[in-house]
Design an enzyme around this catalytic site. Sequence first.
Site, PDB file in Angstrom:
ATOM      1  N   ARG A  56       0.799  -1.101   0.132  1.00  0.00           N
ATOM      2  CA  ARG A  56       0.139   0.177  -0.095  1.00  0.00           C
ATOM      3  C   ARG A  56       0.785   1.517  -0.067  1.00  0.00           C
ATOM      4  O   ARG A  56       0.323   2.379  -0.126  1.00  0.00           O
ATOM      5  CB  ARG A  56      -0.868   0.045   1.217  1.00  0.00           C
ATOM      6  N   ASP A  67     -13.480 -18.040  -0.880  1.00  0.00           N
ATOM      7  CA  ASP A  67     -13.062 -19.497  -1.032  1.00  0.00           C
ATOM      8  C   ASP A  67     -13.551 -19.533  -2.621  1.00  0.00           C
ATOM      9  O   ASP A  67     -14.620 -19.691  -2.853  1.00  0.00           O
ATOM     10  CB  ASP A  67     -13.844 -20.344  -0.224  1.00  0.00           C
ATOM     11  N   ASN A  92      -4.586 -17.526 -10.089  1.00  0.00           N
ATOM     12  CA  ASN A  92      -3.376 -18.126  -9.870  1.00  0.00           C
ATOM     13  C   ASN A  92      -3.624 -19.505  -8.724  1.00  0.00           C
ATOM     14  O   ASN A  92      -2.735 -20.272  -8.253  1.00  0.00           O
ATOM     15  CB  ASN A  92      -2.333 -17.350  -9.257  1.00  0.00           C
ATOM     16  N   TYR A 158      -7.090 -33.156 -10.698  1.00  0.00           N
ATOM     17  CA  TYR A 158      -6.350 -31.953 -10.783  1.00  0.00           C
ATOM     18  C   TYR A 158      -6.006 -31.660 -12.170  1.00  0.00           C
ATOM     19  O   TYR A 158      -5.934 -30.607 -12.911  1.00  0.00           O
ATOM     20  CB  TYR A 158      -5.036 -32.107  -9.905  1.00  0.00           C
ATOM     21  N   LYS A 162      -7.028 -28.700 -14.842  1.00  0.00           N
ATOM     22  CA  LYS A 162      -5.789 -28.110 -15.664  1.00  0.00           C
ATOM     23  C   LYS A 162      -5.812 -28.197 -17.155  1.00  0.00           C
ATOM     24  O   LYS A 162      -5.515 -27.194 -18.034  1.00  0.00           O
ATOM     25  CB  LYS A 162      -4.688 -28.380 -15.091  1.00  0.00           C
TER      26      LYS A 162
END
Length: 267
Positions: A56, A67, A92, A158, A162
């Site tokens: 900042r 979440d 990300n 997973y 992807k």
Amino acid sequence: MEQATFTARYGPWALIAGASEGTGAAFARQLADKGMNLILVARRARPLEALADELRARVECVTASIDLAAVDAAEQLQGIAAGREVGLLILNAGADPNGAMFLDVEVASWDALVARNVVTVTRALHAFAAPMRARERGGLMVVGSGACYGGLPGIGVYAATKAFDLVLCEALWAELEPHGVDVLSFVLGRTDTPAHRELMAARGIAVPDGLADADEVARLGLARLPFGPVCNWGEADDVAGMSASSAAQRRERIRRISATFSTDAKG
């Protein structure tokens, strides 16, 4: 790309989901160095706020604990971004916290992973790409994994999520390139992040040598954003290592198919 050019193309705000540590935090610091205001999102509020406090002094910075597996996660992202012109979206988050064979955990765990990596990604890209297309500028990046190129035991769901992200990014790159919006599927190998170290420890596996550095990973991702749709970490654009096709070959394949569709539509 020069700082002023980068900010003009992707500013004034960047939203980073999965920003509290590792590559997400590295993206945040490097974008702050470029003068971009930041919307930082992660599930854990404490490390997220610590990062925001650090940044900042240089840029405006807001945070939200979300979440990304929640049913309304994409709506929450839109809510925290409301009133701010988001010119860069970096998704990300999405690591696999299970570390288990498919049948060794309840299906609800896989449902959550699919929600995080497929449903929320799809909805967020749809929501944030629309105003970018209207402005004819902006950038979308989904951070992926080399697991996208093939299924392996213990990470089947997973890897499948992807793979979905990779293919969606390739299609969006072709659709949005004529409108000045850059899209990149940034495919990583093993990267030295706290989450990766925790997963290795949980599996009783020693941390291997040669892990990619998070700062270097983020630097490459931002540099390659204008040259989508795919960047494979550790590989030159014309080198095929993670998969049978290089990033350049995948790009040209999509261009050929897009040109065919365009010709068919005109005919």
